[in-house]
Design an enzyme around this catalytic site. Sequence first.
Site: not given
Length: 712
Positions: A354, A390
């Site tokens: 993330d 990401e």
Amino acid sequence: MAKSKFVALPGMPYPLGATPDGEGANFSIFSEHAIGATLCLFGGSGGDDEIARLPLFERTEHIWHAYVPGARAGQRYGYRMSGPYDPAAGHRFNAAKLLIDPYARALDRIPVWHDSMMGYRSITVGNAPRLDLRDSAPAMPKCVVIDPAYDWEGDRKPAIPWGDLIIYEAQVKGMTALHPEVPRKLRGSYAALAAPAVIRHLTSIGVNAVELLPVCQTAPEHRLEKLGLTNYWGYNSIGYFAPDIRFASGSALGGSVAEFKSMVKAFHRAGIEVILDVVYNHTGEGDETGPTICFRGIDNANYYRLRSDGSGRCEDFTGTGNSLALTHPRVLQMVMDSLRYWIVEMHVDGFRFDLATTLARGARGEFAASPFFAVIAQDPTIAAAKLIAEPWDVGEGGYRVGNFPVNWREWNGKYRDGARDFWRAANDSMGEFASRVTGSSDLYRAGGRAPLASINFVTAHDGFTLADLVSYNEKHNEANGEDNRDGDSQNRSWNCGVEGQTDDPAIRATRAQQQRNFLATLILSQGVPMILHGDELGRTQRGNNNAYCQDNEISWIDWPKADAALIDFTRRLIQLRREHPIFRRRGWFTGNPVKSGRRKDLEWFRPDGGEMTAGDWGVGYAKTLGAFLNGNAIAELDRKGARIIDDSFFLMFNSYDQPMEFKLPPKKWARKWTIVLDTANAASPSESAQPYSFEERVHVAGHAMVVLRRVA
């Protein structure tokens, strides 16, 4: 507190965390700036009776450690750290607060907010907040000493090549909370996710990798709890070694660990890999006004990135209040130890990082200046796992799609945008669309990466579901308690004529067709496809594009209302991709013949049958495109060294609202074609359908995609 039977012997600094040996356990914790560390042991019927406070007198390389005879698996514990309280210098020690061990393998209960978790009071003395001396132990969850022994029964990781991967992004509870074939007592748990009915669904459509939204232990959020909500997605980690106890089906102390392992084992037996969404960019303690439950109380100045202005405030590249300091060797070590633990002890196959840009920021915030990439590359265990970034955060220059190392894959946000724009018939979208479906060479080729570097997706947990993407022009996040201010307002969506639910059969038919367009584009594009859980069966969030706090029917899959026709369509698409390597090439299309005099490996066509020219790509209103994929021009070898040869295909895309007649290419490209897919029709094409001849015209409905296979 009565006199304790426990004593603290010197012990060892490594491994960090709590390590039992059957006779006792070794405890160790890093803190450079603490002047004292106390191990607190708990027992009693509810596990909240503090039965021992053991000061740790041994300190090696800033690691406080002790061996405690009699502290066996199942022992509850926590820490208290004493040291300077100097917020401007970044020090926020408070011995009144019980702290979670960063290396804890499990907690004994779901964390719930309590005001005693705050390290200071709002009343200030001078310019600094005053210490809050309330004991937080009664409200805090306790860490649990875990016996790592587990019978894996010969578990073997599937080791699926990237080109064969079909990723399915899922949330543990949302997948199973309403599943009628999962026992009620298991629903929402790791055990439920591994239930035969769930695995049967995934394997039946062709999924071979699940990417789970965060399963590391999360922290409570006071703001959400006051609203009667919770952080459903789980991007609020506080324990990087502990499976989130929210998803444990039983009450056994530390049972979440064995249950998670059993889930992984069940997936592996079915040929499905497990990829974890991990949140090492920030923690659940928030900014400097947040609670003191772990890192902040252990060594705030080392665990968090602090501003350079002397304020002691947190640097925030994440939009969540803090950023972990991966430039510090001990923090980086914790992340690496965590990754290695999930691979070696929990048998997971890979990770999606993330806000990965934050992980790579150096001391001054510059991208790729952190040692993070280097230590990952030199670790043989972690480097061999599947690594997905990401590739963005909210800091300056944070959008880094295409800039990660060669051994990384990336969520390709430009693919999402390009696919959405084309199918909503936006102007000037055709060239972008063509680049995305052929692997995004503009992003990855120059860096020595292949089409499989791109994780293609149209929808993900953050944003509209596929059904909502074709049903709403605007977000509808009122249930989140922020007056619909949260969530992205630029969704590149199209409601097909009416906002939200409708009984109009024409609009419903268009929406169904648009869903098939997106799925067909995604599955047949070069790169690695990722499907959002429930998209294959028409899941809706009622227009909520930021359902992070909706642990309820808004987010859960409503299995009884599954769209059987869409499920079958998805199954046939994935089968088509699996059977034909032309849709999952390892190398780039070149637009040139493999050998002199042969057809090109890729050619683009206008609807009139002519090859696309440079001028054609610049026509802003154009919304139709044909693509010839030459299966006889794949310059790649299979595992046995033989050249890969496949059928050739002709793909026709029409995002106009009116039907188009596509003239097939001349004879040199193919003499006969048969239809294998038409998104205007959910059913499978008839095998007895008359083949199309070269230069014959093929009807492509408005908002539709047709795929032909060369048969002669």
